[in-house]
Design a protein around this motif. Structure first.
Motif, short mmCIF file in Angstrom:
data_model
loop_
_atom_site.label_atom_id
_atom_site.label_comp_id
_atom_site.label_asym_id
_atom_site.label_seq_id
_atom_site.Cartn_x
_atom_site.Cartn_y
_atom_site.Cartn_z
N LEU A 115 -20.84 25.63 -5.41
CA LEU A 115 -19.75 24.70 -5.67
C LEU A 115 -19.33 24.03 -4.38
O LEU A 115 -19.05 24.70 -3.39
CB LEU A 115 -18.56 25.46 -6.27
CG LEU A 115 -17.29 24.68 -6.55
CD1 LEU A 115 -17.52 23.68 -7.67
CD2 LEU A 115 -16.17 25.64 -6.95
N LEU A 116 -19.31 22.69 -4.39
CA LEU A 116 -18.80 21.91 -3.26
C LEU A 116 -17.40 21.44 -3.65
O LEU A 116 -17.22 20.88 -4.73
CB LEU A 116 -19.67 20.69 -2.98
CG LEU A 116 -21.12 20.92 -2.64
CD1 LEU A 116 -21.85 19.58 -2.50
CD2 LEU A 116 -21.25 21.73 -1.37
N VAL A 117 -16.44 21.66 -2.80
CA VAL A 117 -15.08 21.24 -3.08
C VAL A 117 -14.72 20.13 -2.10
O VAL A 117 -14.82 20.31 -0.89
CB VAL A 117 -14.09 22.42 -2.96
CG1 VAL A 117 -12.67 21.96 -3.24
CG2 VAL A 117 -14.49 23.55 -3.90
N CYS A 118 -14.32 18.99 -2.64
CA CYS A 118 -13.95 17.85 -1.80
C CYS A 118 -12.44 17.63 -1.91
O CYS A 118 -11.81 18.06 -2.87
CB CYS A 118 -14.67 16.59 -2.28
SG CYS A 118 -16.47 16.70 -2.13
N ASN A 119 -11.89 16.90 -0.95
CA ASN A 119 -10.45 16.65 -0.97
C ASN A 119 -10.06 15.55 -1.94
O ASN A 119 -8.89 15.38 -2.23
CB ASN A 119 -9.94 16.33 0.44
CG ASN A 119 -10.62 15.13 1.04
OD1 ASN A 119 -11.40 14.43 0.39
ND2 ASN A 119 -10.32 14.88 2.30
N HIS A 120 -10.98 14.81 -2.46
CA HIS A 120 -10.78 13.81 -3.50
C HIS A 120 -9.64 12.85 -3.16
O HIS A 120 -8.64 12.76 -3.86
CB HIS A 120 -10.54 14.50 -4.84
CG HIS A 120 -10.72 13.57 -6.02
ND1 HIS A 120 -11.80 12.75 -6.16
CD2 HIS A 120 -9.95 13.34 -7.10
CE1 HIS A 120 -11.69 12.06 -7.28
NE2 HIS A 120 -10.58 12.39 -7.86
N LEU A 121 -9.82 12.11 -2.08
CA LEU A 121 -8.82 11.14 -1.68
C LEU A 121 -8.99 9.80 -2.40
O LEU A 121 -8.10 8.97 -2.38
CB LEU A 121 -8.89 10.91 -0.17
CG LEU A 121 -8.52 12.12 0.69
CD1 LEU A 121 -8.77 11.82 2.16
CD2 LEU A 121 -7.08 12.53 0.45
N SER A 122 -10.14 9.59 -3.01
CA SER A 122 -10.37 8.33 -3.72
C SER A 122 -11.47 8.56 -4.76
O SER A 122 -12.08 9.62 -4.82
CB SER A 122 -10.81 7.25 -2.75
OG SER A 122 -12.15 7.47 -2.35
N TYR A 123 -11.73 7.53 -5.55
CA TYR A 123 -12.82 7.62 -6.51
C TYR A 123 -14.18 7.48 -5.84
O TYR A 123 -15.20 7.67 -6.47
CB TYR A 123 -12.67 6.56 -7.61
CG TYR A 123 -11.57 6.92 -8.58
CD1 TYR A 123 -11.79 7.89 -9.54
CD2 TYR A 123 -10.34 6.32 -8.51
CE1 TYR A 123 -10.79 8.24 -10.43
CE2 TYR A 123 -9.34 6.65 -9.39
CZ TYR A 123 -9.57 7.61 -10.35
OH TYR A 123 -8.59 7.96 -11.22
N ALA A 124 -14.19 7.14 -4.56
CA ALA A 124 -15.45 6.95 -3.85
C ALA A 124 -15.86 8.17 -3.04
O ALA A 124 -16.92 8.17 -2.44
CB ALA A 124 -15.36 5.73 -2.94
N ASP A 125 -15.05 9.22 -3.03
CA ASP A 125 -15.38 10.36 -2.16
C ASP A 125 -16.68 11.03 -2.56
O ASP A 125 -17.45 11.44 -1.70
CB ASP A 125 -14.23 11.37 -2.08
CG ASP A 125 -13.86 12.00 -3.40
OD1 ASP A 125 -14.32 11.51 -4.45
OD2 ASP A 125 -13.10 12.97 -3.39
#
Length: 192
Positions: A115-125
């Motif tokens: 599982l990769l967890v991203c900070n999701h700052l935008s729809y482009a992350d």
């Protein structure tokens, strides 16, 4: 092509003749950019060149994928042309990014799903994660990533375009979130 905030009509997109799509797509996508004119020109030039090299069948298949992505709660594999469009044009928008820990990621992926967890700052992350992995010599890993996406990702034409560049798994959100577009019960959400 729909403009920002305009209602998405999938039948119009799926029915676009390839030549019309070739003419409209680069300029429509660049309408979402807030970049210097020199970057905008390179962005539309790269997309125009790629689309001119693309067969009518491949372009029509991408438009069909664009029209149907997100219609059901399921896995949507990346459209090959959309992925190439993203990987060819997005480098102009991403500067100074580096990929660290690739060996650790390869080791984890070799052991099984991770599982990769991203900070999701935008729809482009997620697209940027794909791009950094692709540019960092991990195209195989980038191609294997599946982005779990809520219903909002498929709401607008622009977001759908971003979604078909990636493998996405449409999922539901809780009954307490306004994006429960189908007014699903907790049991239905749990089943999905």
């Amino acid at each position: 092509m729909p403009t920002q905030g305009q209602t998405f009509d999938p039948t119009l997109v799926a029915g676009l003749p390839p030549e019309t799509a070739r003419a409209l797509l680069p300029a429509w996508l660049d309408g979402y950019l807030d970049v210097p004119d020199s970057v905008r020109a390179r962005f539309t030039g790269e997309l125009g060149a790629l689309l001119s090299e693309t067969s009518d069948d491949e372009l029509s298949a991408m438009l069909a994928a664009l029209a149907t992505v997100g219609d059901e709660y399921r896995l949507y594999p990346a459209d090959p042309l959309a992925r190439r469009m993203s990987r060819r044009s997005m480098p102009m928008l991403l500067t100074g990014a580096t990929l660290e820990g690739l060996q650790s990621l390869r080791h984890a992926a070799a052991a099984g799903p991770c599982l990769l967890v991203c900070n999701h700052l935008s729809y482009a992350d997620t697209q940027m994660t794909d791009l950094v992995m692709f540019q960092g010599g991990a195209e195989d890993l980038a191609d294997a990533v599946i982005a779990v996406a809520g219903p909002k990702v498929y709401d607008t034409f622009f977001r759908r375009m971003a979604a078909i560049c990636l493998n996405t798994l449409k999922t539901v959100q809780s009954t307490g979130i306004a994006d429960n577009e189908a007014a699903l019960s907790p049991r239905e959400i749990g089943r999905i």
